[in-house]
Design an enzyme around this catalytic site. Sequence first.
Site, mmCIF file in Angstrom:
data_model
loop_
_atom_site.group_PDB
_atom_site.id
_atom_site.type_symbol
_atom_site.label_atom_id
_atom_site.label_comp_id
_atom_site.label_asym_id
_atom_site.label_seq_id
_atom_site.Cartn_x
_atom_site.Cartn_y
_atom_site.Cartn_z
ATOM 1 N N THR A 1 0.831 -1.208 0.000
ATOM 2 C CA THR A 1 0.000 0.000 0.000
ATOM 3 C C THR A 1 0.861 1.252 0.000
ATOM 4 O OG1 THR A 1 -1.732 -1.178 1.218
ATOM 5 C CG2 THR A 1 -1.851 1.222 1.196
ATOM 6 N N HIS B 1 7.906 -7.873 10.796
ATOM 7 C CA HIS B 1 7.078 -7.285 9.734
ATOM 8 C C HIS B 1 6.211 -8.360 9.068
ATOM 9 C CE1 HIS B 1 6.881 -3.595 6.899
ATOM 10 N NE2 HIS B 1 5.743 -4.261 6.871
ATOM 11 N N GLU C 1 14.888 -2.632 8.443
ATOM 12 C CA GLU C 1 14.439 -4.016 8.318
ATOM 13 C C GLU C 1 15.249 -4.741 7.244
ATOM 14 O OE1 GLU C 1 9.811 -3.058 9.568
ATOM 15 O OE2 GLU C 1 10.327 -3.300 7.453
ATOM 16 N N ASP D 1 5.759 -4.531 15.200
ATOM 17 C CA ASP D 1 5.897 -5.401 14.023
ATOM 18 C C ASP D 1 6.746 -4.749 12.940
ATOM 19 O OD1 ASP D 1 5.149 -7.821 12.473
ATOM 20 O OD2 ASP D 1 4.160 -6.357 11.160
ATOM 21 N N ARG E 1 4.588 2.032 10.363
ATOM 22 C CA ARG E 1 5.932 2.008 9.793
ATOM 23 C C ARG E 1 6.932 2.253 10.905
ATOM 24 N NH1 ARG E 1 3.936 -0.350 6.394
ATOM 25 N NH2 ARG E 1 3.835 0.040 4.125
ATOM 26 N N ALA F 1 2.754 -8.847 10.142
ATOM 27 C CA ALA F 1 1.327 -8.655 10.434
ATOM 28 C C ALA F 1 0.463 -8.780 9.194
ATOM 29 C CB ALA F 1 1.112 -7.285 11.086
ATOM 30 N N TRP F 2 0.984 -8.346 8.059
ATOM 31 C CA TRP F 2 0.219 -8.336 6.809
ATOM 32 C C TRP F 2 0.185 -9.697 6.119
ATOM 33 C CZ3 TRP F 2 2.319 -9.624 2.016
ATOM 34 C CH2 TRP F 2 3.705 -9.875 2.019
#
Length: 319
Positions: free
Chosen positions: A73, A285, A263, A258, A234, A287-288
């Site tokens: 996104t 990272h 990263e 998260d 973020r 969660a999505w």
Amino acid sequence: MKIVFMEADNLGRDIDLSMFDRLGEVTVYGASEPFEDADRIRDADIVIANKVLMNEALLKSAERVELICLTATGTNVVDFPYVNGRGITVTNVKGYSTMSVAQHTFALLFYVYEKLAYYDSFVKSGEYARSDMFCHFSQPFHELAGKIWGIVGLGEIGRKVAQIATAFGCHVVYYSTSGRNGNTSYPRLDFNTLLKTSNIISIHAPLHAATEKLFDASAFDRMKKDAILLNLGRGPIVDQAALADALDSGKIAGAGIDVLEQEPPEPDDPLLQMQDSKKLIVTPHMAWATCEARRRCADEVYENIASWMKGVKRNVVTE
């Protein structure tokens, strides 16, 4: 049409991408290689990417590129003045991860809020078996009902979190990072008031000039001592050194993170130095990234390309 996936592993190797063969000649690279990326897309018409910077340095020799599809996104990886000047269309994906991120928000919360790391260790260490009581609750924990849940970024994910938090009996309030959100379903507060009144704060905002380091030492000084911070937005929205200090000094009670400033993180990242899982949980990272969300993401990219080929704008972004 020549279609190039620059970093397909970000979608997961379990996601079947064969449907893209119906749209053109597809080349799939699992991961970005900075010294090879420009050559990989030199003859591409369509580039599919996630974290690779879409700028002049990468694209100047890729004269055929007409479409960039982001498997995300956020659009902060795109140099829009350059791509707009070239007439390159950019699309992103929206809504594919709403349920996934909302679910993970509560997973992070409950891990810290109910001290689950401690209680799991208590049982598995054999301490419970040696106890003369049927229960054990030496680490206090609380109900969500009646607590104030502050949301930073009341977009689609933020609204889903608000809906679930309400079902648990929380009073939801929010802060609009853009100042343009006028949602009347929940009270909108200024940032300072949200910090001072919230028991739980979850971040679901994008990264931009107004949100970078929004949660700094000053912000933690204004939060409740029993507050839990959850960052699902973020990484750079939170000053990680300041957060580590706030947790270590007891300025706030806990955090679930998260997303990180870098990263993957450097080994000396201040949050990695904190081993107390009663106060902090950090996930990579993810969660999505439920199986369902990653499949939806790939499907959305496919539909974006198919629509573009028909001359239909779908999820087009220009800034």
